[in-house]
Design a protein around this motif. Structure first.
Motif, PDB file in Angstrom:
ATOM      1  N   ALA A   1       0.820  -1.205   0.000  1.00  0.00           N
ATOM      2  CA  ALA A   1       0.000   0.000   0.000  1.00  0.00           C
ATOM      3  C   ALA A   1       0.858   1.261   0.000  1.00  0.00           C
ATOM      4  CB  ALA A   1      -0.947  -0.006   1.200  1.00  0.00           C
ATOM      5  N   TYR A   2       1.899   1.279   0.833  1.00  0.00           N
ATOM      6  CA  TYR A   2       2.748   2.469   0.886  1.00  0.00           C
ATOM      7  C   TYR A   2       3.597   2.603  -0.379  1.00  0.00           C
ATOM      8  CZ  TYR A   2       1.621   3.920   5.616  1.00  0.00           C
ATOM      9  OH  TYR A   2       0.966   4.402   6.720  1.00  0.00           O
ATOM     10  N   ALA A   3       3.975   1.485  -0.985  1.00  0.00           N
ATOM     11  CA  ALA A   3       4.691   1.567  -2.260  1.00  0.00           C
ATOM     12  C   ALA A   3       3.788   2.137  -3.344  1.00  0.00           C
ATOM     13  CB  ALA A   3       5.197   0.177  -2.665  1.00  0.00           C
ATOM     14  N   ALA A   4       2.531   1.691  -3.379  1.00  0.00           N
ATOM     15  CA  ALA A   4       1.584   2.247  -4.354  1.00  0.00           C
ATOM     16  C   ALA A   4       1.320   3.727  -4.090  1.00  0.00           C
ATOM     17  CB  ALA A   4       0.279   1.455  -4.307  1.00  0.00           C
ATOM     18  N   ALA A   5       1.231   4.112  -2.817  1.00  0.00           N
ATOM     19  CA  ALA A   5       1.022   5.523  -2.491  1.00  0.00           C
ATOM     20  C   ALA A   5       2.201   6.375  -2.934  1.00  0.00           C
ATOM     21  CB  ALA A   5       0.787   5.677  -0.987  1.00  0.00           C
ATOM     22  N   ALA A   6       3.425   5.875  -2.722  1.00  0.00           N
ATOM     23  CA  ALA A   6       4.605   6.626  -3.157  1.00  0.00           C
ATOM     24  C   ALA A   6       4.621   6.796  -4.670  1.00  0.00           C
ATOM     25  CB  ALA A   6       5.877   5.917  -2.685  1.00  0.00           C
ATOM     26  N   ILE A   7       4.257   5.736  -5.399  1.00  0.00           N
ATOM     27  CA  ILE A   7       4.223   5.831  -6.858  1.00  0.00           C
ATOM     28  C   ILE A   7       3.103   6.755  -7.311  1.00  0.00           C
ATOM     29  CG2 ILE A   7       3.789   4.487  -8.957  1.00  0.00           C
ATOM     30  CD1 ILE A   7       5.256   2.176  -7.671  1.00  0.00           C
ATOM     31  N   PHE A   8       1.968   6.746  -6.598  1.00  0.00           N
ATOM     32  CA  PHE A   8       0.858   7.624  -6.935  1.00  0.00           C
ATOM     33  C   PHE A   8       1.278   9.095  -6.859  1.00  0.00           C
ATOM     34  CE2 PHE A   8      -2.747  10.236  -5.596  1.00  0.00           C
ATOM     35  CZ  PHE A   8      -3.686   9.947  -6.581  1.00  0.00           C
ATOM     36  N   PHE A   9       1.938   9.471  -5.777  1.00  0.00           N
ATOM     37  CA  PHE A   9       2.334  10.871  -5.607  1.00  0.00           C
ATOM     38  C   PHE A   9       3.547  11.225  -6.457  1.00  0.00           C
ATOM     39  CE2 PHE A   9      -0.010  10.276  -1.564  1.00  0.00           C
ATOM     40  CZ  PHE A   9      -0.913  11.329  -1.706  1.00  0.00           C
ATOM     41  N   ALA A  10       4.398  10.247  -6.759  1.00  0.00           N
ATOM     42  CA  ALA A  10       5.574  10.525  -7.580  1.00  0.00           C
ATOM     43  C   ALA A  10       5.236  10.621  -9.055  1.00  0.00           C
ATOM     44  CB  ALA A  10       6.640   9.451  -7.366  1.00  0.00           C
ATOM     45  N   SER A  11       4.133  10.014  -9.464  1.00  0.00           N
ATOM     46  CA  SER A  11       3.723  10.056 -10.870  1.00  0.00           C
ATOM     47  C   SER A  11       2.686  11.159 -11.063  1.00  0.00           C
ATOM     48  CB  SER A  11       3.188   8.689 -11.302  1.00  0.00           C
ATOM     49  OG  SER A  11       2.055   8.337 -10.536  1.00  0.00           O
ATOM     50  N   ASP A  12       1.869  11.009 -12.084  1.00  0.00           N
ATOM     51  CA  ASP A  12       0.840  12.005 -12.389  1.00  0.00           C
ATOM     52  C   ASP A  12      -0.480  11.697 -11.695  1.00  0.00           C
ATOM     53  OD1 ASP A  12       2.596  13.346 -14.045  1.00  0.00           O
ATOM     54  OD2 ASP A  12       2.001  12.217 -15.834  1.00  0.00           O
ATOM     55  N   GLY A  13      -0.461  10.923 -10.620  1.00  0.00           N
ATOM     56  CA  GLY A  13      -1.698  10.563  -9.941  1.00  0.00           C
ATOM     57  C   GLY A  13      -2.503  11.753  -9.445  1.00  0.00           C
ATOM     58  N   PRO A  14      -1.912  12.689  -8.674  1.00  0.00           N
ATOM     59  CA  PRO A  14      -2.696  13.846  -8.223  1.00  0.00           C
ATOM     60  C   PRO A  14      -3.246  14.689  -9.369  1.00  0.00           C
ATOM     61  CG  PRO A  14      -0.697  13.619  -6.919  1.00  0.00           C
ATOM     62  CD  PRO A  14      -0.574  12.654  -8.052  1.00  0.00           C
ATOM     63  N   ALA A  15      -2.438  14.890 -10.419  1.00  0.00           N
ATOM     64  CA  ALA A  15      -2.920  15.673 -11.568  1.00  0.00           C
ATOM     65  C   ALA A  15      -4.062  14.959 -12.281  1.00  0.00           C
ATOM     66  CB  ALA A  15      -1.768  15.937 -12.536  1.00  0.00           C
ATOM     67  N   ASP A  16      -3.954  13.642 -12.410  1.00  0.00           N
ATOM     68  CA  ASP A  16      -5.036  12.887 -13.046  1.00  0.00           C
ATOM     69  C   ASP A  16      -6.310  12.935 -12.206  1.00  0.00           C
ATOM     70  OD1 ASP A  16      -3.360  12.213 -15.121  1.00  0.00           O
ATOM     71  OD2 ASP A  16      -2.763  10.296 -14.242  1.00  0.00           O
ATOM     72  N   LEU A  17      -6.163  12.888 -10.890  1.00  0.00           N
ATOM     73  CA  LEU A  17      -7.342  12.966 -10.026  1.00  0.00           C
ATOM     74  C   LEU A  17      -8.006  14.335 -10.135  1.00  0.00           C
ATOM     75  CD1 LEU A  17      -8.988  11.361  -7.990  1.00  0.00           C
ATOM     76  CD2 LEU A  17      -7.503  12.237  -6.186  1.00  0.00           C
ATOM     77  N   LEU A  18      -7.211  15.389 -10.207  1.00  0.00           N
ATOM     78  CA  LEU A  18      -7.782  16.727 -10.420  1.00  0.00           C
ATOM     79  C   LEU A  18      -8.491  16.815 -11.764  1.00  0.00           C
ATOM     80  CD1 LEU A  18      -4.951  19.087  -9.064  1.00  0.00           C
ATOM     81  CD2 LEU A  18      -7.192  18.651  -8.039  1.00  0.00           C
ATOM     82  N   ALA A  19      -7.915  16.186 -12.788  1.00  0.00           N
ATOM     83  CA  ALA A  19      -8.554  16.189 -14.100  1.00  0.00           C
ATOM     84  C   ALA A  19      -9.886  15.442 -14.067  1.00  0.00           C
ATOM     85  CB  ALA A  19      -7.621  15.563 -15.137  1.00  0.00           C
ATOM     86  N   ILE A  20      -9.952  14.348 -13.294  1.00  0.00           N
ATOM     87  CA  ILE A  20     -11.206  13.601 -13.175  1.00  0.00           C
ATOM     88  C   ILE A  20     -12.260  14.446 -12.480  1.00  0.00           C
ATOM     89  CG2 ILE A  20     -12.278  11.632 -12.012  1.00  0.00           C
ATOM     90  CD1 ILE A  20      -9.718  10.074 -12.555  1.00  0.00           C
ATOM     91  N   TRP A  21     -11.877  15.152 -11.429  1.00  0.00           N
ATOM     92  CA  TRP A  21     -12.836  16.019 -10.742  1.00  0.00           C
ATOM     93  C   TRP A  21     -13.320  17.144 -11.659  1.00  0.00           C
ATOM     94  CZ3 TRP A  21      -9.335  16.077  -5.847  1.00  0.00           C
ATOM     95  CH2 TRP A  21      -9.693  14.997  -5.022  1.00  0.00           C
ATOM     96  N   ALA A  22     -12.402  17.737 -12.398  1.00  0.00           N
ATOM     97  CA  ALA A  22     -12.800  18.801 -13.318  1.00  0.00           C
ATOM     98  C   ALA A  22     -13.727  18.273 -14.407  1.00  0.00           C
ATOM     99  CB  ALA A  22     -11.566  19.454 -13.931  1.00  0.00           C
ATOM    100  N   ALA A  23     -13.411  17.104 -14.941  1.00  0.00           N
ATOM    101  CA  ALA A  23     -14.271  16.515 -15.971  1.00  0.00           C
ATOM    102  C   ALA A  23     -15.628  16.125 -15.399  1.00  0.00           C
ATOM    103  CB  ALA A  23     -13.588  15.305 -16.595  1.00  0.00           C
ATOM    104  N   SER A  24     -15.660  15.681 -14.143  1.00  0.00           N
ATOM    105  CA  SER A  24     -16.937  15.308 -13.540  1.00  0.00           C
ATOM    106  C   SER A  24     -17.841  16.521 -13.354  1.00  0.00           C
ATOM    107  CB  SER A  24     -16.694  14.625 -12.188  1.00  0.00           C
ATOM    108  OG  SER A  24     -16.257  15.550 -11.212  1.00  0.00           O
ATOM    109  N   VAL A  25     -17.254  17.675 -13.071  1.00  0.00           N
ATOM    110  CA  VAL A  25     -18.067  18.889 -12.940  1.00  0.00           C
ATOM    111  C   VAL A  25     -18.688  19.258 -14.280  1.00  0.00           C
ATOM    112  CG1 VAL A  25     -17.994  21.351 -12.395  1.00  0.00           C
ATOM    113  CG2 VAL A  25     -16.758  19.740 -10.962  1.00  0.00           C
ATOM    114  N   GLN A  26     -17.927  19.104 -15.344  1.00  0.00           N
ATOM    115  CA  GLN A  26     -18.464  19.428 -16.668  1.00  0.00           C
ATOM    116  C   GLN A  26     -19.495  18.399 -17.133  1.00  0.00           C
ATOM    117  OE1 GLN A  26     -15.018  19.761 -19.173  1.00  0.00           O
ATOM    118  NE2 GLN A  26     -14.146  21.465 -18.013  1.00  0.00           N
ATOM    119  N   ALA A  27     -19.250  17.116 -16.813  1.00  0.00           N
ATOM    120  CA  ALA A  27     -20.174  16.070 -17.260  1.00  0.00           C
ATOM    121  C   ALA A  27     -21.397  15.948 -16.364  1.00  0.00           C
ATOM    122  CB  ALA A  27     -19.448  14.727 -17.335  1.00  0.00           C
TER     123      ALA A  27
END
Length: 254
Positions: free
Chosen positions: A127-153
């Motif tokens: 779990a902590y390895a996946a969390a580290a990869i999530f924050f080190a990659s584009d995970g937060p940016a992708d999550l923000l993009a999903i929230w923005a797209a959900s507001v439009q959709a």
């Protein structure tokens, strides 16, 4: 003045769409962050989304069904968007728990200081390895993009749980298959060790098989787990990517 009130109400309602991810979904629950910080971050992101999408938020007709229903629908939508990440990390914890039992670590659990819940030993590493990869990659940016797209959709106050059930079931199966792939090499090695110890017990019945098995399998896990985590970066990324892609499939507009 009326427009400012509508914007403030829209920000508070949209906050309910973001709070479940920060409050209940991994990897955010793996971090010891005060609750007030999580709430303030959700409000700040909601204000940003409201400012970027006025037609779908404070200018929309979200009052038509009542503020109570709008709040409930936004909370349901937030829970649906957070479920995909929860399923992914649940698969990692399940596989880790299976490895704990197979290696003889079934009684060894860790207490998560954030949720005050017990977590499997090897599953916590995953779990902590996946969390580290999530924050080190584009995970937060992708999550923000999903929230923005959900507001439009799905405009403010029109969310509901639903989506494509076959795709959801396919995502669940894919998540657990990928998680099993992360620990598959360790599972195979432990299985072969069990077979070898079983054959030895037939030829040397006086040997303490249980004690030997704990020692051998414990050393094997300590030797193979770092290599498995280090070489499975692609699988971690695939699991997180699958979870983020499945998030929009859990919601729909009514």
């Amino acid at each position: 003045m009326i427009a400012l009130t509508d914007q403030a109400m829209a920000v508070l309602l949209l906050t309910l769409r973001l709070v479940p991810a920060f409050a209940f979904a991994e990897p955010f629950t793996l971090l010891r962050v005060p609750a007030i910080v999580r709430v303030m971050l959700s409000i700040a992101l909601a204000a940003w989304l409201v400012g970027a999408n006025p037609a779908a938020t404070w200018q929309s007709d979200y009052r038509a069904s009542g503020l109570a229903w709008a709040a409930v629908s936004e909370l349901m939508l937030g829970v649906g968007l957070a479920l995909s990440l929860q399923f992914a990390f649940a698969a990692l914890l399940t596989v880790g728990r299976a490895l704990d039992i197979q290696a003889g670590f079934g009684l060894a659990v860790l207490v998560d200081p954030t949720t005050k819940s017990q977590m499997p030993l090897i599953g916590t590493v995953f779990a902590y390895a996946a969390a580290a990869i999530f924050f080190a990659s584009d995970g937060p940016a992708d999550l923000l993009a999903i929230w923005a797209a959900s507001v439009q959709a799905v405009p403010l106050g029109t969310g509901a749980l639903g989506g494509d059930l076959p795709r959801l079931l396919g995502y669940l199966s894919s998540a657990f298959v990928i998680a099993c792939g992360l620990g598959g090499a360790i599972m195979l090695a432990l299985f072969l060790a069990d077979l070898a110890i079983a054959f030895m017990s037939r030829t040397l019945p006086q040997m303490n098989v249980m004690l030997l098995g704990f020692q051998v399998k414990g050393l094997m896990v300590l030797a193979l787990l770092p290599a498995a985590v280090a070489l499975a970066g692609g699988l971690f990324l695939r699991l997180l990517r699958t979870a983020l892609e499945a998030a929009p499939q859990l919601v729909m507009a009514r």
